[in-house]
Scaffold this motif. Structure first.
Motif, PDB file in Angstrom:
ATOM      1  N   ARG A 115       5.568  -3.819  -4.230  1.00 26.75           N
ATOM      2  CA  ARG A 115       6.288  -4.761  -3.325  1.00 26.75           C
ATOM      3  C   ARG A 115       6.366  -3.883  -2.222  1.00 26.75           C
ATOM      4  O   ARG A 115       5.934  -4.242  -1.068  1.00 26.75           O
ATOM      5  CB  ARG A 115       7.770  -4.962  -3.632  1.00 26.75           C
ATOM      6  N   ARG A 116       6.653  -2.540  -2.063  1.00 31.51           N
ATOM      7  CA  ARG A 116       6.656  -1.404  -0.973  1.00 31.51           C
ATOM      8  C   ARG A 116       5.242  -1.414  -0.385  1.00 31.51           C
ATOM      9  O   ARG A 116       4.965  -1.367   0.716  1.00 31.51           O
ATOM     10  CB  ARG A 116       7.104  -0.094  -1.588  1.00 31.51           C
ATOM     11  N   ALA A 117       4.214  -1.331  -1.501  1.00 32.01           N
ATOM     12  CA  ALA A 117       2.610  -1.246  -0.933  1.00 32.01           C
ATOM     13  C   ALA A 117       2.250  -2.441  -0.108  1.00 32.01           C
ATOM     14  O   ALA A 117       1.731  -2.098   0.882  1.00 32.01           O
ATOM     15  CB  ALA A 117       1.992  -1.103  -1.969  1.00 32.01           C
ATOM     16  N   ARG A 118       2.534  -3.691  -0.461  1.00 29.35           N
ATOM     17  CA  ARG A 118       2.302  -4.829   0.361  1.00 29.35           C
ATOM     18  C   ARG A 118       2.779  -4.849   1.553  1.00 29.35           C
ATOM     19  O   ARG A 118       2.297  -5.170   2.782  1.00 29.35           O
ATOM     20  CB  ARG A 118       2.553  -6.214  -0.567  1.00 29.35           C
ATOM     21  N   ALA A 119       4.295  -4.473   1.642  1.00 30.02           N
ATOM     22  CA  ALA A 119       5.091  -4.444   2.922  1.00 30.02           C
ATOM     23  C   ALA A 119       4.373  -3.427   3.748  1.00 30.02           C
ATOM     24  O   ALA A 119       4.367  -3.626   5.012  1.00 30.02           O
ATOM     25  CB  ALA A 119       6.543  -4.075   2.560  1.00 30.02           C
ATOM     26  N   ILE A 120       3.703  -2.312   3.557  1.00 31.28           N
ATOM     27  CA  ILE A 120       3.376  -1.249   4.246  1.00 31.28           C
ATOM     28  C   ILE A 120       1.878  -1.632   4.691  1.00 31.28           C
ATOM     29  O   ILE A 120       1.491  -1.446   6.084  1.00 31.28           O
ATOM     30  CB  ILE A 120       3.342   0.114   3.599  1.00 31.28           C
ATOM     31  N   LEU A 121       1.046  -2.039   3.628  1.00 32.74           N
ATOM     32  CA  LEU A 121      -0.443  -2.169   3.960  1.00 32.74           C
ATOM     33  C   LEU A 121      -0.896  -3.457   4.431  1.00 32.74           C
ATOM     34  O   LEU A 121      -2.033  -3.608   4.976  1.00 32.74           O
ATOM     35  CB  LEU A 121      -1.213  -1.697   2.677  1.00 32.74           C
ATOM     36  N   ALA A 122      -0.304  -4.757   4.108  1.00 26.60           N
ATOM     37  CA  ALA A 122      -0.828  -5.721   4.027  1.00 26.60           C
ATOM     38  C   ALA A 122      -1.336  -6.295   5.356  1.00 26.60           C
ATOM     39  O   ALA A 122      -2.398  -6.921   5.461  1.00 26.60           O
ATOM     40  CB  ALA A 122       0.125  -6.953   3.686  1.00 26.60           C
ATOM     41  N   ASP A 123      -0.729  -5.959   6.622  1.00 24.44           N
ATOM     42  CA  ASP A 123      -1.235  -6.272   7.898  1.00 24.44           C
ATOM     43  C   ASP A 123      -2.325  -5.519   8.445  1.00 24.44           C
ATOM     44  O   ASP A 123      -3.078  -5.938   9.132  1.00 24.44           O
ATOM     45  CB  ASP A 123      -0.040  -6.635   8.872  1.00 24.44           C
ATOM     46  N   VAL A 124      -2.592  -4.330   8.135  1.00 20.91           N
ATOM     47  CA  VAL A 124      -3.544  -3.627   8.506  1.00 20.91           C
ATOM     48  C   VAL A 124      -4.732  -3.270   7.577  1.00 20.91           C
ATOM     49  O   VAL A 124      -6.004  -3.125   7.941  1.00 20.91           O
ATOM     50  CB  VAL A 124      -3.058  -2.183   8.731  1.00 20.91           C
ATOM     51  N   ALA A 125      -4.579  -3.648   6.177  1.00 19.00           N
ATOM     52  CA  ALA A 125      -5.609  -3.530   5.181  1.00 19.00           C
ATOM     53  C   ALA A 125      -5.190  -4.521   4.164  1.00 19.00           C
ATOM     54  O   ALA A 125      -4.902  -4.298   3.094  1.00 19.00           O
ATOM     55  CB  ALA A 125      -5.788  -2.493   4.451  1.00 19.00           C
ATOM     56  N   PRO A 126      -5.639  -5.980   4.524  1.00 17.83           N
ATOM     57  CA  PRO A 126      -5.372  -7.119   3.373  1.00 17.83           C
ATOM     58  C   PRO A 126      -5.935  -6.993   2.139  1.00 17.83           C
ATOM     59  O   PRO A 126      -7.240  -6.548   2.320  1.00 17.83           O
ATOM     60  CB  PRO A 126      -5.680  -8.328   4.276  1.00 17.83           C
ATOM     61  N   TYR A 127      -5.341  -7.199   1.160  1.00 20.71           N
ATOM     62  CA  TYR A 127      -5.979  -7.185  -0.370  1.00 20.71           C
ATOM     63  C   TYR A 127      -5.349  -8.085  -1.127  1.00 20.71           C
ATOM     64  O   TYR A 127      -4.208  -8.772  -0.801  1.00 20.71           O
ATOM     65  CB  TYR A 127      -5.670  -5.546  -0.856  1.00 20.71           C
ATOM     66  N   ARG A 128      -6.058  -8.776  -2.164  1.00 17.39           N
ATOM     67  CA  ARG A 128      -5.501  -9.695  -3.006  1.00 17.39           C
ATOM     68  C   ARG A 128      -4.492  -9.086  -4.085  1.00 17.39           C
ATOM     69  O   ARG A 128      -4.838  -8.095  -4.787  1.00 17.39           O
ATOM     70  CB  ARG A 128      -6.634 -10.241  -3.998  1.00 17.39           C
TER      71      ARG A 128
END
Length: 408
Positions: free
Chosen positions: A317-330
């Motif tokens: 959950r924390r990883a997605r909040a931090i990375l999703a907008d700069v390095a999108p991943y599935r």
């Protein structure tokens, strides 16, 4: 005068490729990362969560008795019974579906068993091909080569994350002795659905290959209400109650945070288990009795496994909040890896630059795959293992975000 004779060892040894972490060490050689903040290794999937006290206690209590006895390859009856009970409950199998004496064989972790199964069951003179997903766990390839077989890569589909089996010809399937599959997948975290198993079962019925399902990540799923489907469960749903031609491989390393225990099991087709047991009797890899006692404690308890999932769920959950907008991943459905498409597309360059700037180590995706005529499905990605404490992982994600924002 130099000798032209081949180096000692079987021919397959010369065809083994360097292990991914050996390649990673060479890639990062000579780089001096910053000493502060502390380096974070996200490259290897070695769980760092606490070892459950019940397992440690059972291990300690069993040592004195264990040292004075040879263990049997078949394992203690109470261990096989604990495994059978767990399989039945976890995969919703009938109470009598899994026979502890006929369907189960303890092993020294999935790595040992996944390697040995090909040595035991492949006939390279008759059916030399060993199919495997691409990217893949490199043990599959090494096992095929050292058994005298031929590795055949099945590229994973970019959308589904599943190996593409539809393009394989009947002639190729006829040469297949065994197929490795990993569900949930390493590195994608994708779960193989029933429809895929149905298609593979039809092919197996025509061609007679062995299905070896690596399920070592099966207990690290995100959705508590939907545990991943397993191969034995898929067999039962299709009326294949003898698990014909099918074997599953499980381990306590990820499920219970005990990679050093080296404990797992193989389960499935009684005929294959019988043959595999004969092989392993000669191989001499029976689990020490204190390891078996600790394993009984582990397979008999789900409380620590649920806590484990909660911890991974929070980290993702924390990883997605931090990375999703700069390095999108599935988002992975299970496991503890992020399979990250890298900005710029060069996974090796990204890995080197990230390490030099932040001290964070990730694994280039091409080290987990092989190039094929249809491309290299691992290239352009890095694998990140969220195995450290939550705070450490969160700090690493923030450093990666800052690195990406400043570099790309």
């Amino acid at each position: 005068m130099a000798s032209d004779r081949q180096a000692p060892g079987q021919p397959g040894l010369a065809r083994l490729q360097p292990y991914p972490f050996e390649r990673l060490r060479a890639l990062l050689a000579g780089i001096e990362p910053p000493s502060e903040p502390a380096p974070v290794p996200l490259s290897i999937g070695e769980p760092k969560h606490p070892v459950p006290a019940s397992i440690a206690s059972a291990l300690k209590d069993g040592v004195a008795e264990s040292l004075g006895r040879y263990p049997a390859s078949a394992g203690l009856p109470e261990l096989r019974e604990a495994i059978a009970g767990w399989l039945g409950q976890r995969f919703r199998l009938d109470d009598t579906a899994v026979d502890p004496d006929r369907h189960i064989l303890p092993a020294a972790g999935t790595r040992e068993a996944l390697f040995a199964v090909t040595q035991a069951l492949l006939d390279p003179a008759d059916r030399p091909d060993v199919f495997m997903p691409n990217p893949f766990y490199q043990i599959y390839e090494g096992a095929a080569l050292l058994a005298g077989g031929r590795p055949r890569m099945l590229n994973t589909d970019a959308d589904s994350g599943l190996p593409v089996i539809e393009a394989v010809s009947d002639a190729d399937w006829a040469r297949c002795g065994l197929i490795y599959l990993c569900s949930p997948g390493n590195p994608t975290g994708r779960i193989i659905p029933q429809a895929f198993w149905q298609r593979l079962f039809r092919l197996q019925a025509r061609h007679g290959f062995v299905i070896a399902a690596d399920e070592c990540y099966s207990e690290l799923y995100r959705d508590e209400s939907h545990p991943p489907l397993g191969l034995l469960q898929a067999c039962a749903a299709e009326g294949r109650h003898g698990f014909e031609g099918c074997l599953v491989f499980h381990s306590l390393s990820k499920r219970s945070n005990v990679p050093g225990l080296r404990s797992g099991f193989i389960a499935g087709d009684a005929r294959l288990i019988q043959a595999f047991r004969a092989y392993r009797t000669y191989q001499g890899c029976a689990l020490p009795l204190h390891v078996q006692k600790a394993s009984v404690a582990a397979w008999s308890d789900e409380t620590h496994v649920r806590a484990n999932r909660d911890a991974y769920r929070e980290k993702f959950r924390r990883a997605r909040a931090i990375l999703a907008d700069v390095a999108p991943y599935r988002e992975p459905e299970a496991g503890f890896y992020i399979w990250l498409p890298v900005p710029g597309g060069d996974d090796e360059a990204f890995t080197r630059a990230l390490y030099a700037a932040t001290g964070i180590t990730v694994l280039p995706g091409r080290y987990l795959s092989r190039p094929t005529a249809d491309g290299d499905p691992g290239a352009g990605h890095v694998r990140m293992a969220l195995v450290a404490d939550t705070a450490v992982c969160e700090d690493a994600m923030r450093r990666i975000r800052q690195f990406i924002e400043q570099t790309y």
